[in-house]
Scaffold this motif. Structure first.
Motif, PDB file in Angstrom:
ATOM      1  N   VAL A  95     -57.806  14.586  -9.425  1.00 23.17           N
ATOM      2  CA  VAL A  95     -56.379  14.713  -9.988  1.00 23.17           C
ATOM      3  C   VAL A  95     -55.491  14.190  -8.950  1.00 23.17           C
ATOM      4  O   VAL A  95     -55.590  14.570  -7.783  1.00 23.17           O
ATOM      5  N   LEU A  96     -54.466  13.639  -9.470  1.00 20.75           N
ATOM      6  CA  LEU A  96     -53.464  13.160  -8.624  1.00 20.75           C
ATOM      7  C   LEU A  96     -52.065  13.787  -9.328  1.00 20.75           C
ATOM      8  O   LEU A  96     -51.672  13.409 -10.769  1.00 20.75           O
ATOM      9  N   ILE A  97     -51.268  14.393  -8.783  1.00 23.59           N
ATOM     10  CA  ILE A  97     -49.854  15.168  -9.011  1.00 23.59           C
ATOM     11  C   ILE A  97     -48.909  14.082  -8.434  1.00 23.59           C
ATOM     12  O   ILE A  97     -48.507  13.708  -7.433  1.00 23.59           O
ATOM     13  N   ASP A  98     -48.018  13.704  -9.596  1.00 20.81           N
ATOM     14  CA  ASP A  98     -46.696  13.234  -9.347  1.00 20.81           C
ATOM     15  C   ASP A  98     -46.894  11.730  -8.748  1.00 20.81           C
ATOM     16  O   ASP A  98     -46.094  11.469  -7.518  1.00 20.81           O
ATOM     17  N   PRO A  99     -47.583  10.941  -9.427  1.00 22.23           N
ATOM     18  CA  PRO A  99     -48.176   9.823  -8.681  1.00 22.23           C
ATOM     19  C   PRO A  99     -46.488   8.699  -8.901  1.00 22.23           C
ATOM     20  O   PRO A  99     -45.803   9.049  -9.815  1.00 22.23           O
ATOM     21  N   VAL A 100     -46.090   7.873  -8.058  1.00 27.49           N
ATOM     22  CA  VAL A 100     -45.063   6.921  -7.999  1.00 27.49           C
ATOM     23  C   VAL A 100     -45.494   5.508  -8.454  1.00 27.49           C
ATOM     24  O   VAL A 100     -46.847   5.065  -7.689  1.00 27.49           O
ATOM     25  N   PHE A 101     -44.826   4.825  -9.341  1.00 32.31           N
ATOM     26  CA  PHE A 101     -45.407   3.581  -9.753  1.00 32.31           C
ATOM     27  C   PHE A 101     -45.362   2.540  -8.615  1.00 32.31           C
ATOM     28  O   PHE A 101     -46.337   1.826  -8.511  1.00 32.31           O
ATOM     29  N   GLU A 102     -44.536   2.557  -7.642  1.00 34.72           N
ATOM     30  CA  GLU A 102     -44.766   1.407  -6.392  1.00 34.72           C
ATOM     31  C   GLU A 102     -45.626   1.879  -5.740  1.00 34.72           C
ATOM     32  O   GLU A 102     -46.146   0.887  -4.845  1.00 34.72           O
ATOM     33  N   GLN A 103     -46.317   3.104  -5.639  1.00 36.25           N
ATOM     34  CA  GLN A 103     -47.284   3.401  -4.869  1.00 36.25           C
ATOM     35  C   GLN A 103     -48.876   3.407  -5.308  1.00 36.25           C
ATOM     36  O   GLN A 103     -49.836   3.785  -4.819  1.00 36.25           O
ATOM     37  N   VAL A 104     -49.035   2.779  -6.346  1.00 38.02           N
ATOM     38  CA  VAL A 104     -50.250   2.858  -7.416  1.00 38.02           C
ATOM     39  C   VAL A 104     -51.193   2.084  -6.475  1.00 38.02           C
ATOM     40  O   VAL A 104     -52.690   2.516  -6.363  1.00 38.02           O
TER      41      VAL A 104
ATOM     42  N   HIS B  39     -42.896  17.102 -14.048  1.00 35.24           N
ATOM     43  CA  HIS B  39     -41.810  17.138 -15.232  1.00 35.24           C
ATOM     44  C   HIS B  39     -41.455  15.601 -15.185  1.00 35.24           C
ATOM     45  O   HIS B  39     -41.884  14.487 -14.842  1.00 35.24           O
ATOM     46  N   VAL B  40     -40.403  15.237 -16.196  1.00 40.10           N
ATOM     47  CA  VAL B  40     -39.930  13.995 -16.265  1.00 40.10           C
ATOM     48  C   VAL B  40     -39.062  13.357 -15.316  1.00 40.10           C
ATOM     49  O   VAL B  40     -37.790  14.378 -15.247  1.00 40.10           O
ATOM     50  N   HIS B  41     -39.407  12.774 -14.193  1.00 37.83           N
ATOM     51  CA  HIS B  41     -38.420  12.719 -13.065  1.00 37.83           C
ATOM     52  C   HIS B  41     -37.383  11.695 -13.329  1.00 37.83           C
ATOM     53  O   HIS B  41     -37.346  11.017 -14.294  1.00 37.83           O
ATOM     54  N   ALA B  42     -36.425  11.982 -12.568  1.00 41.19           N
ATOM     55  CA  ALA B  42     -34.980  11.137 -12.635  1.00 41.19           C
ATOM     56  C   ALA B  42     -34.770  10.169 -11.469  1.00 41.19           C
ATOM     57  O   ALA B  42     -33.782   9.436 -11.676  1.00 41.19           O
ATOM     58  N   ASP B  43     -35.507  10.338 -10.387  1.00 43.33           N
ATOM     59  CA  ASP B  43     -35.327   9.602  -9.174  1.00 43.33           C
ATOM     60  C   ASP B  43     -36.579   8.657  -8.849  1.00 43.33           C
ATOM     61  O   ASP B  43     -36.580   7.659  -8.099  1.00 43.33           O
ATOM     62  N   HIS B  44     -37.692   8.406  -9.820  1.00 43.47           N
ATOM     63  CA  HIS B  44     -38.662   7.383  -9.435  1.00 43.47           C
ATOM     64  C   HIS B  44     -39.358   7.235 -11.033  1.00 43.47           C
ATOM     65  O   HIS B  44     -39.374   8.154 -11.971  1.00 43.47           O
TER      66      HIS B  44
END
Length: 356
Positions: free
Chosen positions: A27-36, A57-62
């Motif tokens: 399982v992966l928690i809080d993945p970032v679009f640019e780091q896929v 949560h719905v992030h506001a910074d990424h």
């Protein structure tokens, strides 16, 4: 259990990979679009199967990488049922479990930063992932996206501080280079809500933070309310097309030896060993040019920009660094021969000047 803490420098976001080492389920928690690309490379290298991505949560910074990871790996998207997000495969409620192999994470609702914030607690309560609720010696902000300082204070005390003192806490962000804390530490030392501080103290503290507006909020929130859906996949667009390459967790493109042997005329091969090695018993790949690694940065003008470059050394380490040097010099079509001449010879591939 396999555990990795990953970091996105641009948004100061931590992404967490947890896996059952026996089954490979993860399982992966809080993945970032640019780091896929980075995350999928690690999952592939460890031989894991990604079951879920979970956003706290719905992030506001990424922008989350959940949608892109689903496209690439077939993983399911999970997020809080109260997040307001569309497009998830599973909506989580307080007390739900996210299982991976014989292990699981238990969902604890921890609102306050947003209505849909959750924390994820490992089955044996040795680790918890607190999202933007409780940070290391701090907390998430409460001045936008349904933020509520009183709800946050109660969530921390009732849902996180009730865990064992030794439980390690991993936040979604840190801006000072810190990576982990514990329940006992935060209960004693958190300057916002630890020690003898009460709910009124915390509410006044949070109301007067006067923080700047998040830079990415106008992009991130709409995208995250759709679980990161994008019009195009930038990592797919950026995939090299000149050869079947593999991207490693170290950020290096690697080439298939068989393809290279069959296409020697279509690439520039640079061998970054020393001269004695180049003439030594391992031999060299036909048409390879010797440029020792220490000289490479000063000799990049010797390569044609329009033809791909493959770097080679004895075992693949020096040649991996050579790809970094060449990329810094402006070359884009570059790949490393993983395993170097040792692998090339072990596979019985063609050589010049080598001993049997």
């Amino acid at each position: 259990m396999i555990f990795r803490q990953l970091f996105d420098q641009q948004s100061s976001t931590y992404t967490y990979l947890l896996a059952d080492s026996a089954t490979g389920d993860s399982v992966l928690i809080d993945p970032v679009f640019e780091q896929v690309r980075r995350d999928t490379a690690l999952i592939d290298e460890l031989g894991l199967r990604l079951l879920y991505t979970v956003d706290t949560h719905v992030h506001a910074d990424h922008v989350t990488g959940a949608w892109m990871l689903k496209r690439r790996t077939g993983s399911q998207i999970a997020i809080s049922a109260t997040s307001g997000a569309d497009g998830a495969d599973r909506y989580l409620s307080d007390g739900d479990r996210c299982g991976f192999g014989a292990r699981h994470l238990t969902v604890r609702a921890t609102p306050g930063h947003t209505n849909g914030c959750v924390s994820l607690v490992l089955d044996d309560e040795t680790m918890a992932f607190t999202g933007d609720c409780l940070l290391i010696r701090g907390t998430g902000r409460t001045d936008f996206q349904q933020g509520d300082p009183r709800a946050m204070f109660r969530a921390v005390h009732d849902r996180i501080f009730t865990l064992p003192d030794t439980c390690l806490l991993y936040p979604a962000h840190d801006y000072r280079g810190l990576s982990v804390t514990s329940v006992g530490e935060e209960r004693r030392f958190n300057p916002r809500l630890g020690g003898e501080l009460c709910e009124d103290d915390f509410a006044v503290y949070m109301t007067n933070l006067r923080l700047p507006h998040p830079r990415q909020i106008d992009i991130a929130v709409p995208a995250n309310l759709k679980c990161g859906v994008a019009a195009s996949d930038p990592t797919q667009i950026a995939e090299p097309g000149w050869a079947p390459l593999a991207y490693t967790f170290a950020g290096i493109w690697e080439i298939n030896p068989q393809w290279l042997e069959e296409n020697l005329d279509s690439v520039q091969i640079v061998d970054v060993r020393e001269a004695a090695e180049f003439e030594g018993p391992l031999g060299r790949i036909p048409r390879a040019r010797l440029i020792p690694l220490g000289e490479l940065a000063q000799r990049t003008s010797e390569f044609a920009q329009e033809r791909p470059i493959v770097t080679v050394c004895r075992a693949g380490g020096r040649s991996a660094q050579a790809t970094v040097i060449l990329r810094q010099a402006g070359f884009e079509a570059i790949a490393n021969l993983a395993g170097g001449m040792l692998r090339w010879r072990a596979e019985g591939r063609v050589v010049e000047n080598g001993s049997v």
